[in-house]
Design a protein around this motif. Structure first.
Motif, short mmCIF file in Angstrom:
data_model
loop_
_atom_site.label_atom_id
_atom_site.label_comp_id
_atom_site.label_asym_id
_atom_site.label_seq_id
_atom_site.Cartn_x
_atom_site.Cartn_y
_atom_site.Cartn_z
N UNK A 209 4.15 1.74 -10.72
CA UNK A 209 3.78 2.73 -9.71
C UNK A 209 4.99 3.14 -8.89
N UNK A 210 4.93 4.33 -8.31
CA UNK A 210 5.97 4.78 -7.37
C UNK A 210 5.81 4.13 -6.01
N UNK A 211 4.64 3.56 -5.74
CA UNK A 211 4.38 3.00 -4.41
C UNK A 211 5.27 1.80 -4.15
N UNK A 212 5.72 1.68 -2.92
CA UNK A 212 6.55 0.56 -2.51
C UNK A 212 5.67 -0.68 -2.39
N UNK A 213 6.11 -1.78 -3.04
CA UNK A 213 5.34 -3.02 -2.93
C UNK A 213 5.40 -3.58 -1.51
N UNK A 214 6.46 -3.27 -0.79
CA UNK A 214 6.60 -3.73 0.59
C UNK A 214 5.82 -2.77 1.50
N UNK A 215 4.63 -3.18 1.87
CA UNK A 215 3.79 -2.34 2.73
C UNK A 215 4.15 -2.56 4.19
N UNK A 216 4.16 -1.47 4.96
CA UNK A 216 4.44 -1.55 6.40
C UNK A 216 3.43 -0.66 7.14
N UNK A 217 3.52 -0.66 8.45
CA UNK A 217 2.69 0.18 9.32
C UNK A 217 1.21 -0.03 8.98
N UNK A 218 0.42 1.05 8.96
CA UNK A 218 -1.00 0.93 8.68
C UNK A 218 -1.29 0.40 7.30
#
Length: 584
Positions: A209-218
């Protein structure tokens, strides 16, 4: 949206049913499960997280446990005085007290029971830090980064973040990192490369996926809560919308929901907790309740909130409050985008000015965003030309700073912007007079206003509206600009402008509740078995916005309280029945 008919049977039955998968709803579900209750969480969208997932993820928690560790000071009494001053007697003190006393407890409970970490931000000021009881930092908390690999396939069902909250539209950043980037604080270049390198070299995630595995904020807040729900075996049904509430003998005992074209009757033995959000996407309700002009296309919210919970509660005789108010912010409508872009911190940067159709300034551009919307409507009532209004800036600003969907010109020059944005998202001209003609703004008024702003920039003092006078104004200012980080000359062509509409991140009116989040009727009595939290309830903040996280903090706190009340009421009823049987 409501019924008093008892169904012949329930298709499913739980102790508690929570409607809405934002931070408030998830908090309620987790806390109810921790109290030993069976819980179902339903969400009408095809992804979970609601508005919370695309938010900054901050929560406003006065007197939290970390304030002293940061070398700061706070107290319940100071926070209460601050809230009473801001709400001006329009919110019952019992609700304010309940929030302030239980907000730190909620944070502690989520950490101890579920490992959900929230960190106080030392330098993020309250929105009114110069008011008695206001603070220059410590009360706003943000989630720590969360590793999305713990979600497995559930990451795919998490509502996507807005590109504007990501570095280069892809890489996650915390609130503190965002502040470092925007203000170009020492180390910002190294931080940029570090985050980009970590993202690009996460080969396992990039293959998937293009999504960053490091989630931040909401994203981090909702991701960590979803993970806790998974570990607690709390079912989450997506694409399951609330149709109506079921009331029997004056008590809500369940609801009717729609799923895959079918109507499901779901029993709730101990209560239904509504966490369905506001009504910002419902044009009919906007026109019925909000000041005009108003348009759903101006909203910065994700388009999933249509007032379902509010209408369902109203059908049972619930009282409504603050229906004319929003968590307002100026927005820019982007052609083809699902929602408008909120303009939160750009206005605090030096070298810009907001004007009405007469080219006149009418507000401190760096004020809390809710105050900008109040000022727009107030000036519109006088001038007839402030909804929409215009944010004007020069070539220097364009080169150095972002503006809504546009990255700074030294990163994304005009030639790299989508061609469809010219004279729609942004307007450009070699002179102020030509820019005014493009906008339909009075040229003489605009030139005079900019001339005054240039004088203010040289002196560092804004005698009209006080831009840069307090720590909140200066938080997103440019510290390299002297003597006022929020003021710089607007004198280097070409000149630019963006249209600002009267948008919001959500509406703040809804079902009136008490200090335990129980929904109240017009006569002040509670509707047994019905709770409302978050933006489907009348905001404990009233018409104000005390600080960053003033939406999610109360939603989560009253979600915690609703769960405890449902569990406590259940235990009390069991005890009463047992006593009655013993006596018999």
């Amino acid at each position: 949206m409501g019924t008093s008919e008892s169904p012949a049977r329930w298709d499913h039955e739980y102790d508690v049913v929570v409607v809405g998968s934002g931070a408030g709803g998830m908090t309620a579900a987790l806390c109810a499960k921790a109290q030993g209750l069976s819980v179902l969480l339903i969400e009408k969208a095809n992804c979970y997280g609601g508005t919370s997932a695309v938010s900054g993820g901050g929560i406003w928690i006065p007197n939290n446990d970390q304030i002293a560790e940061l070398g700061l000071q706070d107290s319940f009494e100071e926070a209460l005085g601050y809230m009473k001053l801001l709400t001006q007697g329009e919110v019952p003190e019992s609700r304010i007290v309940s929030y302030l006393k239980n907000a730190p407890v909620t944070v502690r409970y989520l950490a101890d029971k579920f490992g959900i970490s929230l960190n106080a931000v030392k330098k993020y000021p309250d929105y009114y830090p110069d008011k008695p009881g206001g603070k220059d930092g410590g009360r706003s908390m943000e989630p720590g980064p969360f590793d999305a690999s713990q979600l497995g396939g559930e990451l795919d069902r998490l509502r996507h973040p807005y590109p504007g909250t990501l570095v280069m539209g892809r890489v996650s950043m915390t609130q503190l990192e965002a502040h470092t980037f925007l203000c170009k604080a020492p180390g910002w270049i190294a931080l940029t490369f570090k985050l980009m390198w970590k993202y690009c070299t996460d080969f396992g995630c990039r293959r998937r996926t293009r999504r960053d595995r490091r989630l931040t904020l909401g994203q981090a807040l909702i991701g960590s809560m979803r993970h806790a729900m998974m570990k607690s075996d709390i079912p989450l049904w997506l694409e399951t919308g609330l149709e109506s509430l079921v009331e029997e003998g004056g008590r809500v005992t369940g609801l009717v929901a729609s799923k895959n074209g079918m109507h499901l009757r779901i029993g709730a033995r101990k209560g239904v907790i509504l966490a369905t959000g506001g009504f910002e996407s419902n044009q009919q309700m906007r026109e019925q309740y909000l000041p005009g002009p108003t348009n759903a296309s101006w909203s910065a919210a994700p388009g999933c909130n249509h007032g379902d919970g509010i209408r369902a509660g109203r059908a049972l005789g619930a009282q409504l409050g603050f229906m004319n108010l929003t968590w307002g912010t100026p927005t820019i409508v982007i052609p083809g985008a699902a929602n408008a872009a909120g303009i939160f911190m750009e206005r605090q940067l030096p070298g810009c000015v907001m004007v009405n159709g007469q080219g006149k300034r009418f507000v401190n551009e760096a004020a809390p965003y809710i105050e900008i919307i109040y000022a727009m409507y107030a000036d519109h009532a006088k001038s007839g030309s402030a909804v929409p209004c215009w944010l004007v800036f020069d070539g220097r600003f364009r080169k150095n700073y972002p503006m809504g969907p546009m990255l700074p010109g030294n990163i994304q020059p005009d030639s790299k912007l989508p061609k469809a944005w010219a004279d729609t998202v942004y307007y450009m001209a070699p002179t102020l007079a030509e820019l005014a003609r493009k906008l339909g703004v009075n040229a003489g008024g605009l030139e005079a206003t900019v001339a005054k702003m240039n004088e203010f920039a040289r002196s560092g003092v804004d005698p009209e509206f006080g831009k840069g006078n307090n720590s909140f104004d200066r938080y997103y200012g440019d510290p390299t600009v002297k003597p006022n980080p929020c003021l710089a000359p607007i004198d280097k062509g070409p000149y630019y402008a963006v249209r600002l509409d009267a948008g919001e991140i959500g509406t703040k009116g809804g079902l009136v509740t008490d200090e335990q989040a129980r929904v109240l009727r017009e006569d002040g009595s509670s509707i047994a078995g019905l709770y409302a939290i978050g933006n489907c309830s009348a905001a404990v903040m009233g018409r104000t916005y005390a600080g960053a996280g003033g939406t999610l903090g109360p939603a989560m706190t009253f979600g915690y309280l609703a769960a405890l009340d449902a569990a406590g009421a259940a235990k009390a009823r069991v005890s009463s029945l047992a006593t009655g049987r013993a006596a018999a």
